[in-house]
Design an enzyme around this catalytic site. Sequence first.
Site, PDB file in Angstrom:
ATOM      1  N   HIS A  82       0.842  -1.191   0.000  1.00 28.66           N
ATOM      2  CA  HIS A  82       0.000   0.000   0.000  1.00 28.66           C
ATOM      3  C   HIS A  82       0.884   1.250   0.000  1.00 28.66           C
ATOM      4  CE1 HIS A  82      -3.724  -2.067   2.078  1.00 28.66           C
ATOM      5  NE2 HIS A  82      -3.550  -2.454   0.824  1.00 28.66           N
TER       6      HIS A  82
ATOM      7  N   HIS B 201      -7.973   0.004   3.472  1.00 25.57           N
ATOM      8  CA  HIS B 201      -7.407  -0.361   2.185  1.00 25.57           C
ATOM      9  C   HIS B 201      -7.593   0.838   1.259  1.00 25.57           C
ATOM     10  CE1 HIS B 201      -6.999  -4.859   2.837  1.00 25.57           C
ATOM     11  NE2 HIS B 201      -7.513  -4.387   3.967  1.00 25.57           N
TER      12      HIS B 201
END
Length: 614
Positions: free
Chosen positions: A550, A593
């Site tokens: 990420h 997320h």
Amino acid sequence: MKTLSLLSTIALPLAVSGNTLVKRSSGVASSGSDASGQTFDYIVVGGGLAGTTVAARLAENASMTVLLIEAGGDNRTSPLVYDIYKYGQAFGTSLCWNWRTESGKGILGGKTLGGGSSINGATWTRGMKAQYDAMASLLDPADANSGWDWNGLFTYMKKAEGYSAPNTQQKAKGAGSVASYHGTAGPVQVTFPDAMYGGPQQPDFATAIRNLTGIAQCTDLNGGNPNCVAYIPNSINWHDNDHRSSSAAAYLTPVESQRTNWLTLVNNQVTKIIFSGGPVPVTATGVSYRASSGAASYTAFARREVIVASGAIQTPALLQLSGIGDAAHLGALGIDSVVDLPGVGRNLQEQTMSQFGAGGRFDPNGSGPSDIIAYPNIDQVFGGQANAVKQTISSSLGSWAGMMASAGSVVSRSALEEIYAVQAGLITNGSVPVVEMFLSTGYPNALGIQTWNLLPFSRGTVSITKCGIMATQSADPFTPPAVNANFFKVSYDMQVQVAASKLSRKTFQTTPLSNILTGEQTPGTGTVPASATDTQWTSWIQSNFLPVSHPIGTAALMRRELGGVVDAQLRVYNTTDVRVVDASVLPLQISAHLSATLYGIAEKAADIIKAAQA
């Protein structure tokens, strides 16, 4: 909706006038010559989540021509893409970037049409309202009302979303939703899996973590307060056998035969943004691209803008290759400086994950995907030690900033101290989640918990490097950039990982979850003893952690003096027509997320660009 098995690419050679394309009118092409020498209103670099979204929205105006260039292929018909149950099988293939870090461990990314949205776990969560509001505070005060806060982005996040609420059977298994938190008319299909797990493992996990920490269980965490344990939906399409709803499937496939002004070029990598001469601000006139190192190079021209959407690793690399970045670094590579912008490639933030697993004696009653997550805050992770940890954070910001500045990870100590103050305030004064605990049925053992530090203080860099085989010793666009993530450079990051690891172990040992388990297997008490010290936990984590993949922050949306790269219009500083639209613009990590937020950023970016068309 068209099923993926029926997908086809449209390739229509046309010879027309005006703003319509010359060699190709639409569809997906792979030969660089199809766009060579042509002029488009917009060139979008990177056909991932954000790039495909922006290209699709710009192409809604039939009078505007759009070229989208993606380094990977068009793999929409591959089961590795559309079958969510094959998640992870694309890793290590040609569909996946694997950027090696200084730790030897790789950060992954989607190298295929749709980018990460085509190979990720399809988890659909949003961060804390206060986190989006805080990011807006890093902008110039004149841009305070530019919509880069929760209220502004929430509207766009919902615009992207075609949400289907859980049905009666899914509700009986725990799924819930709040209608006002979701959009129902957007392209990206979001829902709970048809084969949602109905066994005891998910509700028992929720009860166990509540018993341990006092965390609340919420019906739906997508409304700006994810500090809870909740069942979460996925970006999958229940109209299409729960196939993945990637950006390519959502924004391109349904209109592919209609958008005669949108050409997508795959299997070609943009190697440089071309600028016209003159002092700053500079204007981009087009891009150079080619299929591979040593292959023929082509040029396409942009009438209005070049939009870079290559992700937090490749975007700063391309900017640097094009002369935008730290002038001293670029000069050492033989690259002429176009815009001296030291923030490019700095401020990299990547999360670290540890995995836990236990044997089980339960029927999972379904095939998933797994869809329950706990997002505890600092008090819930550290318990009675939380106040001491908060005091350590508050008293250490200056020394941490100095260390990161000395490592070259940020533009200055003072800049990072200001950014740190925002991040620390969210952690210590609010209920912002600091850890994700993702329950995974069937991995790495009968039941698993993937645990990671959501908000690291460590900062890293992305830098293009010299290619040793080239006589000129200049940078080769196909040589991967050097990625220095500085994992655990700030001691607090390891402190969180250790505390979260202990919490994961305790969760397995807490009723009612413990009643359906046969004992921890990963790492197991033979590897990390039941009475392990923090030093023993640290040793195991250092050897076994994985990057979460990420990455953010390397072309940050914030004031230039803080190391920002783009302004509130997402325009690269000292350029007239280059914007960045991808995860690199996020200045701080969020407790979620990334995909739901990135769709919102891309939708907002498209409206910003459209507003400039007049």
